[in-house]
Design a protein around this motif. Structure first.
Motif: not given
Length: 139
Positions: A40-59
């Protein structure tokens, strides 16, 4: 967000962040990973770490999601998750999974509010596993 680290030590460091940015489960490549910062402007307001197709396909697996304490209780986190779900739906993802530290009422309430349900709650585990199905038609 100090509350998170009460339930999930140790406290974050620059080194741990750099390590998390490249951490992958076995069999996954960096092309499956999303490590996103929301500003939001220059401030980091959130972080998301996501792995696609894990632990199985389409998850998709959310390994980490945190909203800056000064940006909480304003609907920002839920808005980010709604947008993430919308994007993942377009990518053919039908389920999102994650783990919540046992005893962290704030995190658990957030995911319940965003329509995630517990699917594995072993009282001997420090983590409650949660999921949300994504309808490929309108949600």
């Amino acid at each position: 967000n100090p509350l998170f680290y009460q339930y999930h030590p140790p406290f974050v460091t620059r080194k741990s962040i750099l390590s998390d940015m490249h951490a992958l489960p076995s069999g996954k490549s960096i092309s499956d990973k999303y490590y996103l910062g929301f500003f939001q402007e220059d401030m980091l307001i959130a972080i998301l770490d996501l792995i696609k197709d894990y632990p199985k396909e389409n998850t998709a697996w959310i390994g980490f999601f945190m909203v800056n304490i000064s940006s909480q209780a304003k609907g920002i986190g839920s808005s980010i998750i709604r947008d993430c779900i919308s994007y993942l739906k377009e990518e053919g993802v039908i389920e999102i999974r994650l783990g919540v530290d046992r005893g962290n009422p704030q995190s658990y309430a957030f995911w319940i509010k965003n329509l995630f349900i517990s699917y594995k709650d072993d009282p001997n585990s420090s983590v409650i596993l949660m999921k949300r199905k994504i309808s490929l038609s309108s949600d």
